[in-house]
Design an enzyme around this catalytic site. Structure first.
Site, PDB file in Angstrom:
ATOM      1  N   GLU A 128     -55.509  33.275  27.284  1.00 37.27           N
ATOM      2  CA  GLU A 128     -56.919  33.038  27.628  1.00 37.27           C
ATOM      3  C   GLU A 128     -57.612  32.706  26.315  1.00 37.27           C
ATOM      4  OE1 GLU A 128     -60.712  33.888  27.493  1.00 37.27           O
ATOM      5  OE2 GLU A 128     -60.175  35.856  28.290  1.00 37.27           O
ATOM      6  N   CYS A 167     -66.418  34.588  25.751  1.00 39.38           N
ATOM      7  CA  CYS A 167     -65.720  33.313  25.939  1.00 39.38           C
ATOM      8  C   CYS A 167     -66.297  32.492  27.081  1.00 39.38           C
ATOM      9  CB  CYS A 167     -64.237  33.554  26.168  1.00 39.38           C
ATOM     10  SG  CYS A 167     -63.881  34.652  27.561  1.00 39.38           S
ATOM     11  N   GLU A 212     -58.669  45.069  15.174  1.00 43.75           N
ATOM     12  CA  GLU A 212     -58.922  46.095  14.160  1.00 43.75           C
ATOM     13  C   GLU A 212     -60.418  46.329  13.949  1.00 43.75           C
ATOM     14  OE1 GLU A 212     -54.922  45.169  14.185  1.00 43.75           O
ATOM     15  OE2 GLU A 212     -56.562  43.709  13.906  1.00 43.75           O
TER      16      GLU A 212
END
Length: 473
Positions: free
Chosen positions: A247, A281, A175
């Site tokens: 993931e 990440c 969002e």
């Protein structure tokens, strides 16, 4: 900005769940209102994906490839406006956002071609007249969850792999950064994706996640995000034994071995570590530097980090934008306060509008520091001086996370020792590139389950059926 909303069964909808603001992290001002779905909207999206699956599954791989390539072409045509939306909502510098758009298109194009290569195999029968084979089939409707830090690449990778495999999709993007996903879905719609094949919903994350994964209509789920949320979704998938691809968190270690050039590594490491304000990440974050090189590495890294220019993502002179949310500021402040004596660069919020944190380096940090155990997911790196390589490997592996890792050296024996000893799904040696459209990407341990990208990325949305046929009556 394009009008925001959900896309259900081929139609745009403002949903029935109220709305939330979308913020500009570079100014701290509101950009738009994002309408959210209600429970009934989620049911419609699930039903649409389920109803569309049989005909999409029967659509030839050639036709699916056509649609995906057309969608990628439309995204390329609109790349500048999509990149601008990413820069506004995420704070990523515009030049980085342009790279994200190009990379997302590469993922779509790769999956488009790979979808035509879902080959089974012929297995020799044990006796005359027996014909054995395997078939590769799509799982069915897929629930896909994408995070805010890569608002186009991650949805593109999930949508492209699932659609190319013959699955339908209900996507819940983040969002905080909705526009890129809306534009991506719009491109697929204009490319000829039939109604119900691709749906997008925005809503309260916990409620949407529980409903999408818990539905008996959902046959597979793909999630990118934190390890904590991933574990919750895995638990919710258990009652229906839904196939999942996860993931999750990374916190990538970097090994700088004794033969490396510490200044040269530091020069590129700063750029890699602070890309997207460290909110990646695979960001190289935990630097294990041999003791003979450590001080030189720290000095150059700190010098380069201090020189980075923070500012407007649309300014070509900007090296790094803001962090995405005030929550990231709070996390940076907490980790820095815990290791204040180790700060050699940055370590504070800039006094200006927006959510800007100076690139931070924590030098020679022990394993007991909070920053050594909690992924910062922000503009922060830390170093550890080592002399015992095996002890350093044990430290790197101790968290149970294993997404990406990096090694800098030219000593082949040492490289082999480190790449063998590291628990990670992807390791780059003398580079910072661990994920491409054509390569598998996934973690081990608490960094995830399954793969995205490469041939493996389509296999995540497919199953194998064995058929044994005896000829004659």
């Amino acid at each position: 900005m394009s009008e925001l909303g959900s896309f259900i069964d081929g139609k745009w909808s403002r949903g029935g769940g109220g709305s939330i603001p979308v913020w500009n992290p570079a100014t701290g001002t509101q950009l738009a209102e994002l309408p959210l779905v209600a429970a009934d909207d989620l049911e419609q999206a699930l039903a649409a994906a389920d109803a569309a699956f049989p005909s999409w599954r029967a659509t030839s791989a050639l036709r699916r490839e056509e649609i995906l390539r057309t969608a990628a072409g439309l995204v390329r045509e609109r790349s500048e406006s999509i990149a601008a939306a990413i820069a506004r909502e995420l704070g990523k510098p515009l030049r980085e956002a342009r790279v994200e758009v190009r990379t997302a298109c590469e993922h779509i194009e790769w999956a488009a071609g790979e979808g035509r290569r879902a080959y089974g195999r012929v297995i020799p029968g044990r006796e005359p007249g027996v014909h054995a084979s395997t078939r590769i089939e799509p799982l069915g409707p897929i629930a896909a969850f994408a995070p805010w830090n890569a608002p186009l690449i991650t949805p593109a990778r999930k949508i492209a792999g699932a659609l190319a495999a013959g699955c339908t999709v209900v996507l819940k993007p983040a969002e905080e950064t909705p526009t890129a996903a809306c534009e991506l879905v719009r491109a697929f719609d204009e490319a000829g994706t039939p109604p119900g094949v691709l749906n997008v919903v925005f809503g309260e994350p916990a409620d949407v996640g529980a409903r999408l994964i818990g539905s008996p209509l959902t046959k597979g789920a793909t999630f990118t995000g934190s390890t904590a949320v991933g574990k919750q979704l895995l638990a919710q998938a258990a009652p229906t034994v839904t196939v999942t691809t996860m993931e999750l968190g990374g916190y990538a270690p970097v090994f700088v071995l004794p033969d490396a050039d510490p200044e040269a590594v530091a020069d590129t490491a700063v750029t890699a570590a602070m890309r997207n304000s460290g909110q990646v990440c695979t960001s190289p974050t935990r630097f294990y530097v041999h003791a003979d090189l450590h001080d030189r590495f720290v000095a150059r890294f700190a010098e380069r980090a201090d020189a980075l220019r923070l500012g407007d993502p649309f300014d070509d002179a900007t090296d790094m934008g803001p962090v995405a949310t005030p929550r990231r500021l709070a996390a940076m402040a907490e980790l820095t306060a815990d290791a204040r004596d180790h700060v050699v660069a940055g370590g504070y919020q800039e006094d200006r509008p927006g959510w800007f944190w100076r690139p931070t380096l924590l030098a020679d940090l022990g394993d007991d520091a909070r920053a050594a155990t909690v992924e910062p997911f922000g503009p922060m790196a830390l170093t550890t001086a080592y002399t015992d390589l095996d002890a350093a490997l044990r430290s790197a592996n101790r968290l149970g996370l294993g997404l990406a890792a990096y090694v800098w050296s030219s000593a082949l024996t040492a490289i082999d020792h480190v790449t063998t000893g590291l628990e990670a799904g992807a390791i780059a040696v003398n580079s910072w590139q661990v994920s491409l459209a054509e390569t598998p990407f996934g973690g081990v341990g608490e960094s995830g389950v399954g793969y995205e990208g490469g041939t493996e990325g389509l296999r995540a949305f497919q199953r194998v059926k064995f058929v044994s046929l005896r000829s004659g009556s």
